[in-house]
Structures are given as C-alpha cells and as structure tokens.
Design a protein around this motif. Structure first.
Motif, PDB file in Angstrom:
ATOM      1  N   GLU A 167       0.838  -1.208   0.000  1.00  0.00           N
ATOM      2  CA  GLU A 167       0.000   0.000   0.000  1.00  0.00           C
ATOM      3  C   GLU A 167       0.869   1.253   0.000  1.00  0.00           C
ATOM      4  O   GLU A 167       0.600   2.205  -0.733  1.00  0.00           O
ATOM      5  N   LEU A 168       1.904   1.231   0.830  1.00  0.00           N
ATOM      6  CA  LEU A 168       2.802   2.380   0.881  1.00  0.00           C
ATOM      7  C   LEU A 168       3.462   2.602  -0.478  1.00  0.00           C
ATOM      8  O   LEU A 168       3.543   3.734  -0.966  1.00  0.00           O
ATOM      9  N   LYS A 169       3.900   1.511  -1.109  1.00  0.00           N
ATOM     10  CA  LYS A 169       4.521   1.619  -2.443  1.00  0.00           C
ATOM     11  C   LYS A 169       3.557   2.256  -3.438  1.00  0.00           C
ATOM     12  O   LYS A 169       3.952   3.044  -4.284  1.00  0.00           O
ATOM     13  N   SER A 170       2.281   1.919  -3.329  1.00  0.00           N
ATOM     14  CA  SER A 170       1.307   2.392  -4.312  1.00  0.00           C
ATOM     15  C   SER A 170       0.935   3.865  -4.101  1.00  0.00           C
ATOM     16  O   SER A 170       0.519   4.523  -5.050  1.00  0.00           O
TER      17      SER A 170
ATOM     18  N   THR B 252      12.477   5.030  -3.769  1.00  0.00           N
ATOM     19  CA  THR B 252      13.718   4.445  -4.287  1.00  0.00           C
ATOM     20  C   THR B 252      13.400   3.645  -5.551  1.00  0.00           C
ATOM     21  O   THR B 252      12.409   2.913  -5.571  1.00  0.00           O
ATOM     22  N   ASP B 253      14.209   3.792  -6.573  1.00  0.00           N
ATOM     23  CA  ASP B 253      13.929   3.018  -7.790  1.00  0.00           C
ATOM     24  C   ASP B 253      14.209   1.526  -7.545  1.00  0.00           C
ATOM     25  O   ASP B 253      14.874   1.155  -6.575  1.00  0.00           O
ATOM     26  N   ASP B 254      13.663   0.690  -8.408  1.00  0.00           N
ATOM     27  CA  ASP B 254      13.688  -0.766  -8.195  1.00  0.00           C
ATOM     28  C   ASP B 254      15.102  -1.326  -8.048  1.00  0.00           C
ATOM     29  O   ASP B 254      15.350  -2.197  -7.221  1.00  0.00           O
ATOM     30  N   VAL B 255      16.028  -0.827  -8.860  1.00  0.00           N
ATOM     31  CA  VAL B 255      17.406  -1.342  -8.826  1.00  0.00           C
ATOM     32  C   VAL B 255      18.062  -0.996  -7.495  1.00  0.00           C
ATOM     33  O   VAL B 255      18.674  -1.847  -6.835  1.00  0.00           O
ATOM     34  N   GLU B 256      17.916   0.250  -7.061  1.00  0.00           N
ATOM     35  CA  GLU B 256      18.504   0.677  -5.792  1.00  0.00           C
ATOM     36  C   GLU B 256      17.815  -0.019  -4.611  1.00  0.00           C
ATOM     37  O   GLU B 256      18.473  -0.397  -3.633  1.00  0.00           O
ATOM     38  N   TYR B 257      16.510  -0.198  -4.708  1.00  0.00           N
ATOM     39  CA  TYR B 257      15.768  -0.879  -3.633  1.00  0.00           C
ATOM     40  C   TYR B 257      16.299  -2.312  -3.455  1.00  0.00           C
ATOM     41  O   TYR B 257      16.584  -2.745  -2.340  1.00  0.00           O
ATOM     42  N   ALA B 258      16.467  -3.013  -4.563  1.00  0.00           N
ATOM     43  CA  ALA B 258      16.986  -4.391  -4.497  1.00  0.00           C
ATOM     44  C   ALA B 258      18.410  -4.399  -3.957  1.00  0.00           C
ATOM     45  O   ALA B 258      18.780  -5.276  -3.161  1.00  0.00           O
ATOM     46  N   ARG B 259      19.202  -3.414  -4.354  1.00  0.00           N
ATOM     47  CA  ARG B 259      20.586  -3.338  -3.872  1.00  0.00           C
ATOM     48  C   ARG B 259      20.608  -3.132  -2.358  1.00  0.00           C
ATOM     49  O   ARG B 259      21.348  -3.802  -1.634  1.00  0.00           O
TER      50      ARG B 259
END
Ligand code: SF4
Length: 85
Positions: free
Chosen positions: A26-29, A37-44
């Motif tokens: 929900e927070l992401k949405s 944070t963009d997806d690549v940085e979030y995964a990192r």
C-alpha cells in the motif's frame, strides 16, 4: 511437503507476514514516485541488509525499522556506523 526455513536474515517477504507485506505494498502504491527508491537501488539496499548482522526478523538492529519500509524511501539511509547504503 516442503518445510519453509525461517532465519534471522529473512525479510518480511520470506517471513510471510501478510499484514506487513500488505502495508508495504500500500505504501509503495501511494508514495510519490519522486520520493520512492527506484527498483534497482531498492533491491541493492535489501541485498545488503540480507547480509548484515543487524537484520533480525525483517527489522534493523540499529534503528528498529522494518528494512523493506526504510529502504523504500529514497532519502533514507542505512543507520549503521559504516553506512552500508
Ligand atoms: S544496519 Fe543497515 S544494512 Fe544492516 S540491517 Fe540495518 S539498514 Fe540494513
């Protein structure tokens, strides 16, 4: 039947904490893209947390935050004295 292995270094996703995962989604949405944070940085960030001794049941031992929530906000940073991300 396979048995799910739970470890200290698990994130909410692996722990299967449905309510918290729902809150995270929900927070992401609703979070503005410019704050997220963009997806690549979030995964990192989460990969670093997974390898960190401070991770315990999805929370950070340095600040008490759920790391998946903390890592989601672009301006946030790792509270470790070595500032891992
Ligand atoms: S100290 Fe940093 S890297 Fe370690 S769990 Fe906390 S936020 Fe993640």
């Amino acid at each position: 039947m396979s048995e799910k292995i739970i470890c200290r270094r698990c994130l909410l996703e692996e722990l299967g904490q449905a309510d918290l995962i729902r809150s995270l989604e929900e927070l992401k949405s609703v979070m503005p893209e410019e704050d997220k944070t963009d997806d690549v940085e979030y995964a990192r960030r989460l990969d670093i947390c997974r390898k960190c001794d401070e991770l315990n049941d999805g929370t950070c031992g340095k600040c008490g935050c759920y790391v998946e929530f903390r890592a989601l906000k672009k301006m946030m940073y790792c509270p470790h004295e070595d500032r891992k991300w």
